[in-house]
Design a protein around this motif. Structure first.
Motif, PDB file in Angstrom:
ATOM      1  N   ASP A  60     -30.931  23.279  22.651  1.00  0.00           N
ATOM      2  CA  ASP A  60     -30.420  21.926  22.859  1.00  0.00           C
ATOM      3  C   ASP A  60     -29.733  21.469  21.572  1.00  0.00           C
ATOM      4  O   ASP A  60     -29.744  22.161  20.547  1.00  0.00           O
ATOM      5  N   GLY A  61     -29.126  20.304  21.617  1.00  0.00           N
ATOM      6  CA  GLY A  61     -28.377  19.812  20.471  1.00  0.00           C
ATOM      7  C   GLY A  61     -29.219  19.607  19.228  1.00  0.00           C
ATOM      8  O   GLY A  61     -28.743  19.822  18.110  1.00  0.00           O
ATOM      9  N   TYR A  62     -30.469  19.184  19.399  1.00  0.00           N
ATOM     10  CA  TYR A  62     -31.340  19.007  18.231  1.00  0.00           C
ATOM     11  C   TYR A  62     -31.535  20.337  17.512  1.00  0.00           C
ATOM     12  O   TYR A  62     -31.484  20.406  16.280  1.00  0.00           O
ATOM     13  N   GLU A  63     -31.756  21.397  18.271  1.00  0.00           N
ATOM     14  CA  GLU A  63     -31.935  22.719  17.683  1.00  0.00           C
ATOM     15  C   GLU A  63     -30.639  23.192  17.022  1.00  0.00           C
ATOM     16  O   GLU A  63     -30.664  23.794  15.942  1.00  0.00           O
ATOM     17  N   VAL A  64     -29.522  22.918  17.642  1.00  0.00           N
ATOM     18  CA  VAL A  64     -28.237  23.295  17.062  1.00  0.00           C
ATOM     19  C   VAL A  64     -28.044  22.598  15.708  1.00  0.00           C
ATOM     20  O   VAL A  64     -27.638  23.221  14.729  1.00  0.00           O
ATOM     21  N   VAL A  65     -28.381  21.314  15.640  1.00  0.00           N
ATOM     22  CA  VAL A  65     -28.268  20.575  14.376  1.00  0.00           C
ATOM     23  C   VAL A  65     -29.178  21.202  13.317  1.00  0.00           C
ATOM     24  O   VAL A  65     -28.760  21.407  12.170  1.00  0.00           O
ATOM     25  N   ARG A  66     -30.410  21.515  13.679  1.00  0.00           N
ATOM     26  CA  ARG A  66     -31.327  22.153  12.722  1.00  0.00           C
ATOM     27  C   ARG A  66     -30.753  23.478  12.226  1.00  0.00           C
ATOM     28  O   ARG A  66     -30.847  23.799  11.043  1.00  0.00           O
ATOM     29  N   LEU A  78     -20.766  17.506   7.745  1.00  0.00           N
ATOM     30  CA  LEU A  78     -20.982  16.232   8.442  1.00  0.00           C
ATOM     31  C   LEU A  78     -21.333  16.547   9.889  1.00  0.00           C
ATOM     32  O   LEU A  78     -20.547  17.190  10.596  1.00  0.00           O
ATOM     33  N   VAL A  79     -22.518  16.116  10.333  1.00  0.00           N
ATOM     34  CA  VAL A  79     -22.966  16.397  11.695  1.00  0.00           C
ATOM     35  C   VAL A  79     -23.057  15.089  12.467  1.00  0.00           C
ATOM     36  O   VAL A  79     -23.778  14.170  12.077  1.00  0.00           O
ATOM     37  N   VAL A  80     -22.312  15.041  13.570  1.00  0.00           N
ATOM     38  CA  VAL A  80     -22.304  13.888  14.462  1.00  0.00           C
ATOM     39  C   VAL A  80     -22.979  14.300  15.764  1.00  0.00           C
ATOM     40  O   VAL A  80     -22.566  15.282  16.386  1.00  0.00           O
ATOM     41  N   VAL A  81     -24.009  13.581  16.148  1.00  0.00           N
ATOM     42  CA  VAL A  81     -24.632  13.805  17.449  1.00  0.00           C
ATOM     43  C   VAL A  81     -24.058  12.761  18.400  1.00  0.00           C
ATOM     44  O   VAL A  81     -24.105  11.557  18.131  1.00  0.00           O
ATOM     45  N   LEU A  82     -23.476  13.247  19.470  1.00  0.00           N
ATOM     46  CA  LEU A  82     -22.835  12.414  20.478  1.00  0.00           C
ATOM     47  C   LEU A  82     -23.540  12.716  21.792  1.00  0.00           C
ATOM     48  O   LEU A  82     -23.455  13.834  22.294  1.00  0.00           O
ATOM     49  N   GLU A  89     -35.727   6.465  20.094  1.00  0.00           N
ATOM     50  CA  GLU A  89     -36.435   7.747  20.018  1.00  0.00           C
ATOM     51  C   GLU A  89     -35.448   8.907  19.902  1.00  0.00           C
ATOM     52  O   GLU A  89     -35.654   9.836  19.109  1.00  0.00           O
ATOM     53  N   TYR A  90     -34.387   8.863  20.681  1.00  0.00           N
ATOM     54  CA  TYR A  90     -33.379   9.926  20.627  1.00  0.00           C
ATOM     55  C   TYR A  90     -32.635   9.905  19.286  1.00  0.00           C
ATOM     56  O   TYR A  90     -32.345  10.953  18.709  1.00  0.00           O
ATOM     57  N   GLU A  91     -32.335   8.714  18.819  1.00  0.00           N
ATOM     58  CA  GLU A  91     -31.681   8.593  17.521  1.00  0.00           C
ATOM     59  C   GLU A  91     -32.583   9.134  16.412  1.00  0.00           C
ATOM     60  O   GLU A  91     -32.129   9.876  15.536  1.00  0.00           O
ATOM     61  N   ARG A  92     -33.856   8.784  16.451  1.00  0.00           N
ATOM     62  CA  ARG A  92     -34.804   9.277  15.446  1.00  0.00           C
ATOM     63  C   ARG A  92     -34.839  10.802  15.451  1.00  0.00           C
ATOM     64  O   ARG A  92     -34.776  11.436  14.398  1.00  0.00           O
ATOM     65  N   ARG A  93     -34.923  11.387  16.646  1.00  0.00           N
ATOM     66  CA  ARG A  93     -34.958  12.854  16.746  1.00  0.00           C
ATOM     67  C   ARG A  93     -33.691  13.500  16.187  1.00  0.00           C
ATOM     68  O   ARG A  93     -33.758  14.522  15.502  1.00  0.00           O
ATOM     69  N   GLY A  98     -31.371  16.384  11.338  1.00  0.00           N
ATOM     70  CA  GLY A  98     -30.393  16.546  10.279  1.00  0.00           C
ATOM     71  C   GLY A  98     -29.036  15.929  10.544  1.00  0.00           C
ATOM     72  O   GLY A  98     -28.107  16.119   9.767  1.00  0.00           O
ATOM     73  N   ALA A  99     -28.891  15.183  11.645  1.00  0.00           N
ATOM     74  CA  ALA A  99     -27.613  14.534  11.943  1.00  0.00           C
ATOM     75  C   ALA A  99     -27.307  13.456  10.914  1.00  0.00           C
ATOM     76  O   ALA A  99     -28.217  12.791  10.404  1.00  0.00           O
ATOM     77  N   ASP A 100     -26.036  13.293  10.622  1.00  0.00           N
ATOM     78  CA  ASP A 100     -25.590  12.227   9.727  1.00  0.00           C
ATOM     79  C   ASP A 100     -25.215  10.978  10.519  1.00  0.00           C
ATOM     80  O   ASP A 100     -25.399   9.862  10.045  1.00  0.00           O
ATOM     81  N   ILE A 101     -24.655  11.195  11.705  1.00  0.00           N
ATOM     82  CA  ILE A 101     -24.191  10.097  12.547  1.00  0.00           C
ATOM     83  C   ILE A 101     -24.711  10.329  13.959  1.00  0.00           C
ATOM     84  O   ILE A 101     -24.636  11.445  14.473  1.00  0.00           O
ATOM     85  N   TYR A 102     -25.214   9.276  14.583  1.00  0.00           N
ATOM     86  CA  TYR A 102     -25.688   9.313  15.965  1.00  0.00           C
ATOM     87  C   TYR A 102     -24.873   8.304  16.744  1.00  0.00           C
ATOM     88  O   TYR A 102     -24.771   7.139  16.354  1.00  0.00           O
ATOM     89  N   MET A 103     -24.268   8.766  17.846  1.00  0.00           N
ATOM     90  CA  MET A 103     -23.515   7.873  18.715  1.00  0.00           C
ATOM     91  C   MET A 103     -23.882   8.134  20.165  1.00  0.00           C
ATOM     92  O   MET A 103     -23.959   9.283  20.594  1.00  0.00           O
ATOM     93  N   GLY A 104     -24.117   7.066  20.903  1.00  0.00           N
ATOM     94  CA  GLY A 104     -24.424   7.188  22.318  1.00  0.00           C
ATOM     95  C   GLY A 104     -23.156   7.171  23.161  1.00  0.00           C
ATOM     96  O   GLY A 104     -22.152   6.587  22.775  1.00  0.00           O
ATOM     97  N   LYS A 105     -23.237   7.846  24.299  1.00  0.00           N
ATOM     98  CA  LYS A 105     -22.146   7.827  25.278  1.00  0.00           C
ATOM     99  C   LYS A 105     -22.463   6.743  26.299  1.00  0.00           C
ATOM    100  O   LYS A 105     -23.614   6.598  26.672  1.00  0.00           O
ATOM    101  N   PRO A 106     -21.507   6.029  26.789  1.00  0.00           N
ATOM    102  CA  PRO A 106     -20.101   6.109  26.417  1.00  0.00           C
ATOM    103  C   PRO A 106     -19.901   5.590  24.993  1.00  0.00           C
ATOM    104  O   PRO A 106     -20.690   4.794  24.481  1.00  0.00           O
ATOM    105  N   PHE A 107     -18.838   6.048  24.367  1.00  0.00           N
ATOM    106  CA  PHE A 107     -18.564   5.691  22.988  1.00  0.00           C
ATOM    107  C   PHE A 107     -17.091   5.325  22.855  1.00  0.00           C
ATOM    108  O   PHE A 107     -16.277   5.631  23.720  1.00  0.00           O
ATOM    109  N   SER A 108     -16.776   4.678  21.762  1.00  0.00           N
ATOM    110  CA  SER A 108     -15.392   4.348  21.455  1.00  0.00           C
ATOM    111  C   SER A 108     -14.791   5.499  20.658  1.00  0.00           C
ATOM    112  O   SER A 108     -15.267   5.795  19.555  1.00  0.00           O
TER     113      SER A 108
END
Length: 124
Positions: A60-66, A78-82, A89-93, A98-108
């Motif tokens: 999953d994306g968390y594992e990919v970031v690690r 620079l790691v952006v989780v989208l 809870e998802y942002e904390r994870r 190791g993410a630098d930026i967390y953005m939820g979908k939908p996003f600008s």
């Protein structure tokens, strides 16, 4: 600047390409993060945009970031989780992974572009 996009949804990958390529970013689109270490070694991106829910992927994306953070030479990428998974809870994870930026979908798309540019300025 090279950007690795790990996104399994074709429409979302196309939106990211339409946002970042005209702004001068070089993109590599991947549907899975299973081979992320090899991709990092070959492509050497400065930015990685990672979706959390990667259907058809073993990681999953968390594992990919690690795994990005654990790859030599990419500790400061620079790691952006989208993700469509929105909430503290998802942002904390994502940040703990190791993410630098967390953005939820939908996003600008403009906000994403601005946040990447802002991070670039801070690291120059």
């Amino acid at each position: 600047m090279k950007v690795l996009v790990i996104e399994d949804e074709p429409d979302m990958a196309a939106l990211l390409a339409a946002t970042l390529e005209p702004a001068g970013y070089e993109l590599r689109l991947e549907r899975s993060g299973d081979e992320v270490e090899e991709i990092l070694a070959e492509y050497d991106p400065q930015v990685a945009i990672v979706d959390v829910m990667l259907f058809g992927s073993q990681a999953d994306g968390y594992e990919v970031v690690r795994r990005i953070r654990a790859t030599e030479g990419h500790e400061s990428t620079l790691v952006v989780v989208l993700t469509a998974l929105v909430g503290s809870e998802y942002e904390r994870r994502a940040l703990e992974a190791g993410a630098d930026i967390y953005m939820g979908k939908p996003f600008s798309p403009l906000e994403l572009l601005n946040r990447i540019r802002q991070a670039e300025i801070l690291t120059d």
